[in-house]
Scaffold this motif. Structure first.
Motif, PDB file in Angstrom:
ATOM      1  N   MET A   1       0.845  -1.180   0.000  1.00  0.00           N
ATOM      2  CA  MET A   1       0.000   0.000   0.000  1.00  0.00           C
ATOM      3  C   MET A   1       0.890   1.242   0.000  1.00  0.00           C
ATOM      4  SD  MET A   1      -3.036   1.197   2.592  1.00  0.00           S
ATOM      5  CE  MET A   1      -4.279   0.286   1.720  1.00  0.00           C
ATOM      6  N   GLN A   2       0.499   2.215  -0.803  1.00  0.00           N
ATOM      7  CA  GLN A   2       1.213   3.488  -0.825  1.00  0.00           C
ATOM      8  C   GLN A   2       0.705   4.362   0.309  1.00  0.00           C
ATOM      9  OE1 GLN A   2       0.579   5.020  -4.761  1.00  0.00           O
ATOM     10  NE2 GLN A   2       2.404   4.011  -5.502  1.00  0.00           N
ATOM     11  N   GLU A   3       1.616   5.216   0.803  1.00  0.00           N
ATOM     12  CA  GLU A   3       1.252   6.107   1.894  1.00  0.00           C
ATOM     13  C   GLU A   3       1.579   7.544   1.542  1.00  0.00           C
ATOM     14  OE1 GLU A   3       2.608   7.015   6.447  1.00  0.00           O
ATOM     15  OE2 GLU A   3       2.558   4.935   5.793  1.00  0.00           O
ATOM     16  N   VAL A   4       0.622   8.422   1.786  1.00  0.00           N
ATOM     17  CA  VAL A   4       0.797   9.860   1.610  1.00  0.00           C
ATOM     18  C   VAL A   4       0.705  10.492   2.990  1.00  0.00           C
ATOM     19  CG1 VAL A   4      -0.155  11.964   0.595  1.00  0.00           C
ATOM     20  CG2 VAL A   4      -0.229   9.812  -0.695  1.00  0.00           C
ATOM     21  N   LEU A   5       1.698  11.291   3.322  1.00  0.00           N
ATOM     22  CA  LEU A   5       1.700  12.018   4.593  1.00  0.00           C
ATOM     23  C   LEU A   5       1.387  13.474   4.297  1.00  0.00           C
ATOM     24  CD1 LEU A   5       2.374  12.240   7.654  1.00  0.00           C
ATOM     25  CD2 LEU A   5       4.728  12.729   6.949  1.00  0.00           C
ATOM     26  N   ILE A   6       0.410  14.033   4.993  1.00  0.00           N
ATOM     27  CA  ILE A   6       0.085  15.442   4.830  1.00  0.00           C
ATOM     28  C   ILE A   6       0.230  16.148   6.172  1.00  0.00           C
ATOM     29  CG2 ILE A   6      -2.387  14.958   5.025  1.00  0.00           C
ATOM     30  CD1 ILE A   6      -2.813  17.536   3.294  1.00  0.00           C
ATOM     31  N   ALA A   7       0.892  17.296   6.141  1.00  0.00           N
ATOM     32  CA  ALA A   7       1.029  18.142   7.325  1.00  0.00           C
ATOM     33  C   ALA A   7       0.126  19.348   7.138  1.00  0.00           C
ATOM     34  CB  ALA A   7       2.471  18.579   7.508  1.00  0.00           C
ATOM     35  N   THR A   8      -0.964  19.369   7.860  1.00  0.00           N
ATOM     36  CA  THR A   8      -1.881  20.502   7.795  1.00  0.00           C
ATOM     37  C   THR A   8      -2.710  20.569   9.069  1.00  0.00           C
ATOM     38  OG1 THR A   8      -3.627  21.604   6.526  1.00  0.00           O
ATOM     39  CG2 THR A   8      -3.722  19.198   6.603  1.00  0.00           C
ATOM     40  N   ASP A   9      -3.009  21.781   9.490  1.00  0.00           N
ATOM     41  CA  ASP A   9      -3.912  21.950  10.624  1.00  0.00           C
ATOM     42  C   ASP A   9      -5.316  22.293  10.143  1.00  0.00           C
ATOM     43  OD1 ASP A   9      -3.375  24.500   9.735  1.00  0.00           O
ATOM     44  OD2 ASP A   9      -2.885  25.325  11.691  1.00  0.00           O
ATOM     45  N   ALA A  10      -5.486  22.394   8.830  1.00  0.00           N
ATOM     46  CA  ALA A  10      -6.780  22.747   8.250  1.00  0.00           C
ATOM     47  C   ALA A  10      -7.557  21.482   7.870  1.00  0.00           C
ATOM     48  CB  ALA A  10      -6.576  23.623   7.019  1.00  0.00           C
ATOM     49  N   ASP A  11      -8.688  21.290   8.514  1.00  0.00           N
ATOM     50  CA  ASP A  11      -9.502  20.114   8.233  1.00  0.00           C
ATOM     51  C   ASP A  11      -9.945  20.061   6.770  1.00  0.00           C
ATOM     52  OD1 ASP A  11      -9.277  19.304  10.877  1.00  0.00           O
ATOM     53  OD2 ASP A  11     -11.153  20.276  11.472  1.00  0.00           O
ATOM     54  N   ALA A  12     -10.254  21.210   6.195  1.00  0.00           N
ATOM     55  CA  ALA A  12     -10.706  21.246   4.801  1.00  0.00           C
ATOM     56  C   ALA A  12      -9.600  20.814   3.842  1.00  0.00           C
ATOM     57  CB  ALA A  12     -11.198  22.645   4.445  1.00  0.00           C
ATOM     58  N   VAL A  13      -8.372  21.223   4.103  1.00  0.00           N
ATOM     59  CA  VAL A  13      -7.244  20.825   3.253  1.00  0.00           C
ATOM     60  C   VAL A  13      -7.044  19.313   3.337  1.00  0.00           C
ATOM     61  CG1 VAL A  13      -4.748  21.013   2.894  1.00  0.00           C
ATOM     62  CG2 VAL A  13      -6.112  23.068   3.362  1.00  0.00           C
ATOM     63  N   PHE A  14      -7.066  18.786   4.553  1.00  0.00           N
ATOM     64  CA  PHE A  14      -6.923  17.346   4.712  1.00  0.00           C
ATOM     65  C   PHE A  14      -8.042  16.603   3.988  1.00  0.00           C
ATOM     66  CE2 PHE A  14      -8.037  13.402   6.890  1.00  0.00           C
ATOM     67  CZ  PHE A  14      -6.889  12.679   6.596  1.00  0.00           C
ATOM     68  N   ALA A  15      -9.263  17.074   4.131  1.00  0.00           N
ATOM     69  CA  ALA A  15     -10.406  16.417   3.494  1.00  0.00           C
ATOM     70  C   ALA A  15     -10.252  16.383   1.978  1.00  0.00           C
ATOM     71  CB  ALA A  15     -11.707  17.117   3.891  1.00  0.00           C
ATOM     72  N   GLU A  16      -9.775  17.477   1.393  1.00  0.00           N
ATOM     73  CA  GLU A  16      -9.583  17.533  -0.061  1.00  0.00           C
ATOM     74  C   GLU A  16      -8.504  16.560  -0.534  1.00  0.00           C
ATOM     75  OE1 GLU A  16     -11.183  19.194  -2.550  1.00  0.00           O
ATOM     76  OE2 GLU A  16     -12.655  19.855  -1.079  1.00  0.00           O
ATOM     77  N   VAL A  17      -7.375  16.547   0.168  1.00  0.00           N
ATOM     78  CA  VAL A  17      -6.285  15.636  -0.205  1.00  0.00           C
ATOM     79  C   VAL A  17      -6.723  14.188  -0.012  1.00  0.00           C
ATOM     80  CG1 VAL A  17      -3.937  14.884   0.364  1.00  0.00           C
ATOM     81  CG2 VAL A  17      -4.470  17.325   0.235  1.00  0.00           C
ATOM     82  N   ASP A  18      -7.361  13.911   1.098  1.00  0.00           N
ATOM     83  CA  ASP A  18      -7.834  12.557   1.373  1.00  0.00           C
ATOM     84  C   ASP A  18      -8.830  12.098   0.313  1.00  0.00           C
ATOM     85  OD1 ASP A  18      -7.851  10.253   3.234  1.00  0.00           O
ATOM     86  OD2 ASP A  18      -9.955  10.826   3.506  1.00  0.00           O
ATOM     87  N   VAL A  31      -0.448  14.685   9.958  1.00  0.00           N
ATOM     88  CA  VAL A  31       0.107  15.313  11.144  1.00  0.00           C
ATOM     89  C   VAL A  31      -0.347  16.758  11.104  1.00  0.00           C
ATOM     90  CG1 VAL A  31       2.092  13.762  11.397  1.00  0.00           C
ATOM     91  CG2 VAL A  31       2.337  15.841  10.049  1.00  0.00           C
ATOM     92  N   ARG A  32      -0.496  17.363  12.254  1.00  0.00           N
ATOM     93  CA  ARG A  32      -1.056  18.717  12.308  1.00  0.00           C
ATOM     94  C   ARG A  32      -0.019  19.821  12.386  1.00  0.00           C
ATOM     95  NH1 ARG A  32      -6.441  19.391  13.074  1.00  0.00           N
ATOM     96  NH2 ARG A  32      -7.641  17.490  13.275  1.00  0.00           N
ATOM     97  N   ALA A  33       1.258  19.472  12.508  1.00  0.00           N
ATOM     98  CA  ALA A  33       2.295  20.494  12.637  1.00  0.00           C
ATOM     99  C   ALA A  33       3.525  20.091  11.824  1.00  0.00           C
ATOM    100  CB  ALA A  33       2.676  20.690  14.092  1.00  0.00           C
ATOM    101  N   GLY A  34       4.159  21.089  11.236  1.00  0.00           N
ATOM    102  CA  GLY A  34       5.365  20.834  10.462  1.00  0.00           C
ATOM    103  C   GLY A  34       6.455  20.166  11.278  1.00  0.00           C
ATOM    104  N   LYS A  35       6.509  20.486  12.560  1.00  0.00           N
ATOM    105  CA  LYS A  35       7.546  19.910  13.419  1.00  0.00           C
ATOM    106  C   LYS A  35       7.396  18.409  13.589  1.00  0.00           C
ATOM    107  CE  LYS A  35       4.957  20.713  17.596  1.00  0.00           C
ATOM    108  NZ  LYS A  35       5.047  20.614  18.993  1.00  0.00           N
ATOM    109  N   ASP A  36       6.225  17.860  13.279  1.00  0.00           N
ATOM    110  CA  ASP A  36       5.981  16.426  13.431  1.00  0.00           C
ATOM    111  C   ASP A  36       6.289  15.624  12.167  1.00  0.00           C
ATOM    112  OD1 ASP A  36       5.076  16.940  16.020  1.00  0.00           O
ATOM    113  OD2 ASP A  36       3.021  17.273  15.321  1.00  0.00           O
ATOM    114  N   VAL A  37       6.592  16.308  11.079  1.00  0.00           N
ATOM    115  CA  VAL A  37       6.801  15.616   9.809  1.00  0.00           C
ATOM    116  C   VAL A  37       8.032  14.721   9.837  1.00  0.00           C
ATOM    117  CG1 VAL A  37       7.283  15.921   7.343  1.00  0.00           C
ATOM    118  CG2 VAL A  37       5.578  17.344   8.465  1.00  0.00           C
ATOM    119  N   ALA A  38       9.151  15.213  10.315  1.00  0.00           N
ATOM    120  CA  ALA A  38      10.388  14.428  10.285  1.00  0.00           C
ATOM    121  C   ALA A  38      10.217  13.108  11.028  1.00  0.00           C
ATOM    122  CB  ALA A  38      11.543  15.233  10.869  1.00  0.00           C
ATOM    123  N   ALA A  39       9.605  13.138  12.206  1.00  0.00           N
ATOM    124  CA  ALA A  39       9.392  11.903  12.964  1.00  0.00           C
ATOM    125  C   ALA A  39       8.442  10.958  12.228  1.00  0.00           C
ATOM    126  CB  ALA A  39       8.842  12.227  14.350  1.00  0.00           C
TER     127      ALA A  39
END
Length: 72
Positions: A1-18, A31-39
């Motif tokens: 399965m392919q995985e896409v990681l999105i960093a956004t705090d905007a529910d609408a942006v996540f909904a569109e990408v999803d 993830v909701r913050a840029g600081k969480d992307v690396a982990a």
């Protein structure tokens, strides 16, 4: 399965990408913050990382540079 990681705090942006990318072969993880992307990238090595620059602009740019250095 392919995985896409999105960093956004905007529910609408996540909904569109999803809605656009998620299906039986692609999972979208958030993830909701840029600081969480690396982990998150180190933990799951996603196939694509989408950064919403409205989250934390400076953190996102630094994270993008770090992601580019990871050896997959």
């Amino acid at each position: 399965m392919q995985e896409v990681l999105i960093a956004t705090d905007a529910d609408a942006v996540f909904a569109e990408v999803d809605a656009a990318l998620a299906d039986e072969t692609t999972m979208v993880v958030r993830v909701r913050a840029g600081k969480d992307v690396a982990a998150a990238v180190e933990e799951s090595t996603p196939d694509l990382v989408v950064l919403d620059l409205d989250v934390d602009v400076l953190v996102d740019l630094v994270t993008a540079a770090l992601v580019g250095r990871l050896d997959h």
